[in-house]
Design a protein around this motif. Sequence first.
Motif, short mmCIF file in Angstrom:
data_model
loop_
_atom_site.label_atom_id
_atom_site.label_comp_id
_atom_site.label_asym_id
_atom_site.label_seq_id
_atom_site.Cartn_x
_atom_site.Cartn_y
_atom_site.Cartn_z
N VAL A 221 0.87 -1.17 0.00
CA VAL A 221 0.00 0.00 0.00
C VAL A 221 0.92 1.22 0.00
CG1 VAL A 221 -1.74 1.30 1.27
CG2 VAL A 221 -1.82 -1.20 1.23
N ILE A 222 0.81 2.02 -1.05
CA ILE A 222 1.64 3.22 -1.19
C ILE A 222 0.84 4.40 -0.67
CG2 ILE A 222 2.83 4.73 -2.82
CD1 ILE A 222 3.10 2.28 -4.66
N ASP A 223 1.50 5.21 0.18
CA ASP A 223 0.85 6.37 0.77
C ASP A 223 1.71 7.59 0.52
OD1 ASP A 223 -0.88 7.96 2.25
OD2 ASP A 223 0.10 7.49 4.14
N GLY A 224 1.18 8.53 -0.22
CA GLY A 224 1.92 9.74 -0.47
C GLY A 224 1.39 10.46 -1.69
N ILE A 225 2.04 11.57 -1.99
CA ILE A 225 1.65 12.40 -3.13
C ILE A 225 2.89 12.63 -3.98
CG2 ILE A 225 0.87 14.69 -3.83
CD1 ILE A 225 -0.67 14.83 -1.20
N LYS A 226 2.75 12.46 -5.27
CA LYS A 226 3.83 12.75 -6.21
C LYS A 226 3.42 13.99 -7.01
CE LYS A 226 6.59 9.35 -5.35
NZ LYS A 226 7.89 9.61 -4.77
N GLN A 227 4.38 14.85 -7.30
CA GLN A 227 4.10 16.06 -8.05
C GLN A 227 4.91 16.07 -9.34
OE1 GLN A 227 4.88 19.38 -5.53
NE2 GLN A 227 3.19 18.95 -4.18
N PHE A 228 4.39 16.76 -10.32
CA PHE A 228 5.09 17.00 -11.58
C PHE A 228 5.49 15.72 -12.30
CE2 PHE A 228 6.23 20.55 -8.70
CZ PHE A 228 5.39 21.50 -9.26
N ILE A 229 4.54 14.83 -12.50
CA ILE A 229 4.80 13.63 -13.28
C ILE A 229 4.36 13.93 -14.71
CG2 ILE A 229 4.32 11.18 -13.58
CD1 ILE A 229 3.68 11.06 -10.59
N THR A 230 5.32 14.14 -15.57
CA THR A 230 5.03 14.51 -16.95
C THR A 230 4.19 13.44 -17.64
OG1 THR A 230 7.13 15.70 -17.05
CG2 THR A 230 6.09 15.16 -19.15
N ASN A 231 3.09 13.87 -18.26
CA ASN A 231 2.18 13.00 -19.02
C ASN A 231 1.49 11.94 -18.15
OD1 ASN A 231 2.63 14.32 -21.48
ND2 ASN A 231 4.49 13.14 -21.81
N ALA A 232 1.35 12.18 -16.86
CA ALA A 232 0.71 11.20 -15.97
C ALA A 232 -0.72 10.89 -16.41
CB ALA A 232 0.72 11.71 -14.54
N SER A 233 -1.42 11.87 -16.95
CA SER A 233 -2.82 11.65 -17.31
C SER A 233 -2.99 10.75 -18.53
CB SER A 233 -3.51 12.99 -17.56
OG SER A 233 -2.90 13.66 -18.65
N VAL A 234 -1.94 10.53 -19.31
CA VAL A 234 -2.04 9.68 -20.49
C VAL A 234 -1.13 8.46 -20.42
CG1 VAL A 234 -2.78 11.56 -22.00
CG2 VAL A 234 -0.34 11.07 -21.76
N ALA A 235 -0.39 8.32 -19.34
CA ALA A 235 0.57 7.21 -19.21
C ALA A 235 -0.15 5.89 -18.98
CB ALA A 235 1.52 7.48 -18.06
N ASP B 274 -5.18 1.21 -10.96
CA ASP B 274 -4.99 0.72 -9.60
C ASP B 274 -5.84 1.52 -8.61
OD1 ASP B 274 -3.22 -1.15 -10.53
OD2 ASP B 274 -1.43 -0.10 -9.86
N ASN B 275 -6.32 0.84 -7.60
CA ASN B 275 -7.17 1.44 -6.58
C ASN B 275 -6.47 2.62 -5.89
OD1 ASN B 275 -9.34 1.78 -4.89
ND2 ASN B 275 -8.68 0.23 -3.43
N GLY B 276 -7.14 3.77 -5.80
CA GLY B 276 -6.62 4.91 -5.11
C GLY B 276 -5.81 5.87 -5.97
N TRP B 277 -5.62 5.54 -7.21
CA TRP B 277 -4.81 6.35 -8.12
C TRP B 277 -5.64 7.49 -8.69
CZ3 TRP B 277 -0.14 7.51 -9.72
CH2 TRP B 277 0.03 8.07 -10.95
N THR B 278 -5.16 8.73 -8.58
CA THR B 278 -5.85 9.88 -9.19
C THR B 278 -4.82 10.82 -9.79
OG1 THR B 278 -5.85 11.11 -7.10
CG2 THR B 278 -7.81 9.82 -7.61
N VAL B 279 -5.23 11.51 -10.84
CA VAL B 279 -4.43 12.56 -11.45
C VAL B 279 -5.22 13.85 -11.35
CG1 VAL B 279 -3.37 13.41 -13.58
CG2 VAL B 279 -3.33 10.97 -13.07
N THR B 280 -4.59 14.86 -10.78
CA THR B 280 -5.25 16.16 -10.66
C THR B 280 -4.32 17.26 -11.15
OG1 THR B 280 -4.43 16.52 -8.40
CG2 THR B 280 -6.57 15.42 -8.62
N THR B 281 -4.87 18.40 -11.45
CA THR B 281 -4.08 19.59 -11.75
C THR B 281 -4.45 20.65 -10.75
OG1 THR B 281 -5.74 20.35 -13.33
CG2 THR B 281 -3.93 19.05 -14.20
N GLU B 282 -3.48 21.09 -10.03
CA GLU B 282 -3.74 22.11 -8.99
C GLU B 282 -2.79 23.25 -9.14
OE1 GLU B 282 -3.84 20.44 -5.08
OE2 GLU B 282 -5.08 18.78 -5.74
#
Length: 62
Positions: free
Chosen positions: A13-27, A54-62
């Motif tokens: 179970v991975i817990d955390g936030i990643k930022q600036f993942i290039t092309n995450a929304s289409v990967a 995968d369960n819990g995975w989201t891509v957002t733009t903030e």
Amino acid sequence: MDTTAMRDGDEYVIDGIKQFITNASVAGSLLVKAVTDPGAGYDGISTFIVSPGDNGWTVTTE
């Protein structure tokens, strides 16, 4: 590194936030590094392949 991964049975179970993942929304998948053994320094960091479905995975733009 603030992202952690803890074993839960046969999975992690991975817990955390990643930022600036290039092309995450289409990967099709991403490589995510997380601390699995805090006392082991760099040897306690593992890399996981994460799929967008995968369960819990989201891509957002903030």
